[in-house]
Design an enzyme around this catalytic site. Sequence first.
Site, PDB file in Angstrom:
ATOM      1  N   ASN A   8       9.315  14.879   2.036  1.00  0.00           N
ATOM      2  CA  ASN A   8       8.593  15.581   0.981  1.00  0.00           C
ATOM      3  C   ASN A   8       8.551  17.056   1.360  1.00  0.00           C
ATOM      4  O   ASN A   8       7.789  17.452   2.227  1.00  0.00           O
ATOM      5  CB  ASN A   8       7.176  14.984   0.884  1.00  0.00           C
ATOM      6  CG  ASN A   8       6.273  15.757  -0.056  1.00  0.00           C
ATOM      7  OD1 ASN A   8       6.726  16.617  -0.811  1.00  0.00           O
ATOM      8  ND2 ASN A   8       4.985  15.450  -0.021  1.00  0.00           N
ATOM      9  N   LYS A  10       7.499  19.476  -0.350  1.00  0.00           N
ATOM     10  CA  LYS A  10       6.372  20.206  -0.949  1.00  0.00           C
ATOM     11  C   LYS A  10       6.884  21.525  -1.552  1.00  0.00           C
ATOM     12  O   LYS A  10       7.998  21.567  -2.051  1.00  0.00           O
ATOM     13  CB  LYS A  10       5.263  20.417   0.078  1.00  0.00           C
ATOM     14  CG  LYS A  10       4.885  19.104   0.773  1.00  0.00           C
ATOM     15  CD  LYS A  10       3.637  19.152   1.579  1.00  0.00           C
ATOM     16  CE  LYS A  10       3.374  17.789   2.182  1.00  0.00           C
ATOM     17  NZ  LYS A  10       2.126  17.721   2.909  1.00  0.00           N
ATOM     18  N   HIS A  91       0.206  12.098  -4.876  1.00  0.00           N
ATOM     19  CA  HIS A  91       0.017  12.680  -3.541  1.00  0.00           C
ATOM     20  C   HIS A  91      -1.370  13.327  -3.492  1.00  0.00           C
ATOM     21  O   HIS A  91      -1.828  13.873  -4.498  1.00  0.00           O
ATOM     22  CB  HIS A  91       1.117  13.713  -3.272  1.00  0.00           C
ATOM     23  CG  HIS A  91       1.132  14.170  -1.849  1.00  0.00           C
ATOM     24  ND1 HIS A  91       0.215  15.068  -1.367  1.00  0.00           N
ATOM     25  CD2 HIS A  91       1.923  13.836  -0.799  1.00  0.00           C
ATOM     26  CE1 HIS A  91       0.453  15.265  -0.072  1.00  0.00           C
ATOM     27  NE2 HIS A  91       1.482  14.526   0.296  1.00  0.00           N
ATOM     28  N   GLU A  93      -2.307  16.024  -2.417  1.00  0.00           N
ATOM     29  CA  GLU A  93      -2.305  17.442  -2.818  1.00  0.00           C
ATOM     30  C   GLU A  93      -2.300  17.568  -4.342  1.00  0.00           C
ATOM     31  O   GLU A  93      -2.852  18.527  -4.882  1.00  0.00           O
ATOM     32  CB  GLU A  93      -1.105  18.166  -2.162  1.00  0.00           C
ATOM     33  CG  GLU A  93      -1.367  18.365  -0.667  1.00  0.00           C
ATOM     34  CD  GLU A  93      -0.142  18.394   0.213  1.00  0.00           C
ATOM     35  OE1 GLU A  93       0.975  18.560  -0.293  1.00  0.00           O
ATOM     36  OE2 GLU A  93      -0.310  18.251   1.438  1.00  0.00           O
ATOM     37  N   GLU A 158      -1.299   7.418   2.968  1.00  0.00           N
ATOM     38  CA  GLU A 158      -1.374   8.742   3.577  1.00  0.00           C
ATOM     39  C   GLU A 158      -2.834   9.164   3.729  1.00  0.00           C
ATOM     40  O   GLU A 158      -3.422   9.707   2.775  1.00  0.00           O
ATOM     41  CB  GLU A 158      -0.657   9.774   2.693  1.00  0.00           C
ATOM     42  CG  GLU A 158       0.821   9.550   2.555  1.00  0.00           C
ATOM     43  CD  GLU A 158       1.547  10.874   2.351  1.00  0.00           C
ATOM     44  OE1 GLU A 158       2.486  11.141   3.093  1.00  0.00           O
ATOM     45  OE2 GLU A 158       1.137  11.641   1.464  1.00  0.00           O
ATOM     46  N   GLY A 164      -0.451  17.045   7.613  1.00  0.00           N
ATOM     47  CA  GLY A 164      -0.275  18.422   8.082  1.00  0.00           C
ATOM     48  C   GLY A 164      -1.195  18.822   9.225  1.00  0.00           C
ATOM     49  O   GLY A 164      -1.306  20.001   9.548  1.00  0.00           O
ATOM     50  N   SER A 203       1.593  13.435   9.328  1.00  0.00           N
ATOM     51  CA  SER A 203       1.949  13.885  10.678  1.00  0.00           C
ATOM     52  C   SER A 203       2.940  12.970  11.393  1.00  0.00           C
ATOM     53  O   SER A 203       2.853  12.777  12.604  1.00  0.00           O
ATOM     54  CB  SER A 203       0.692  14.095  11.526  1.00  0.00           C
ATOM     55  OG  SER A 203      -0.088  15.138  10.974  1.00  0.00           O
TER      56      SER A 203
HETATM   57  P1  PGA Z   1       2.985  15.850   6.904  1.00  0.00           P
HETATM   58  O1  PGA Z   1       2.836  15.529   5.338  1.00  0.00           O
HETATM   59  O2  PGA Z   1       4.106  15.001   7.431  1.00  0.00           O
HETATM   60  O3  PGA Z   1       3.290  17.330   6.963  1.00  0.00           O
HETATM   61  O4  PGA Z   1       1.670  15.503   7.544  1.00  0.00           O
HETATM   62  C1  PGA Z   1       2.997  14.242   4.843  1.00  0.00           C
HETATM   63  C2  PGA Z   1       2.854  14.250   3.342  1.00  0.00           C
HETATM   64  O5  PGA Z   1       2.013  14.986   2.830  1.00  0.00           O
HETATM   65  O6  PGA Z   1       3.586  13.528   2.623  1.00  0.00           O
END
Ligand code: PGA
Length: 243
Positions: A8, A10, A91, A93, A158, A164, A203
């Site tokens: 992803n 983003k 997601h 976000e 998640e 992140g 992560s």
């Molecule tokens: P990350 O994000 O691997 O940077 O923690 C995962 C995600 O949001 O899909």
Amino acid sequence: MRQLIAGNWKMFGKLADVPAYASAVLAAPTHVDLLVCPPFTLLDRFAAALKGSQVALGGQDCHANPQGAHTGDIAAPMLAEVGARYVILGHSERRNDHGEANAVIRAKTEAAMAAGLIPIVCVGETEAEREAGEAMQVVRSQLQHSLPAGFAGVAAYEPVWAIGTGRTPTETDITAMHADIRAALLAQLGEAGAKIQILYGGSVKPGNAASLLALPEVGGALVGGASLKAEDFLAIANAAPRG
Ligand code: PGA
């Protein structure tokens, strides 16, 4: 079942990044399904660069309607037309930045399926919810309200606090949550619930991928930050169990 390793991107990435990244992932290991979900602006370029390969493409969101007056949105058939096979939906976000509620995510999921895309529906608790002992209840409710009847796609667990941050739940917590998600999917979808792949996201890095991907009911990973570097993304794919 082969594991799905999904990247992803983003809101990162430029057209100039596509050729080198695409040629790197073309050398991906063949024991996993690899998926890249770049920003919409890069999909067409990626589709051309990955044409004929096993590496799949996906969007990061779609609208619930197949077309219409919705400034700034992308419809599922548009993603399909440009070569996407998957779309990430719900997601955290999107849930936070755009106030997407479960009902909206369910409508988007239906739209994705109608367009022939495979939806990857994300669920996960916040840190406060985990600390309050409500993680499973929150995730169960998200599944119940964001998956439509007849759901055929992928689920991604998640935990919001792991995205992140470099932090991950313990292996015991991931195992317990994935078992609970499987039980919820079976209760909700009947036999079809047994076939839904459950990804872990939050992560995932080259250093922890092997242990995370070996956990029971972990069917792959949804990778954010570490998917931006082809080398790290491939290291994660290589860490997935074989057979
Ligand atoms: P990350 O994000 O691997 O940077 O923690 C995962 C995600 O949001 O899909």
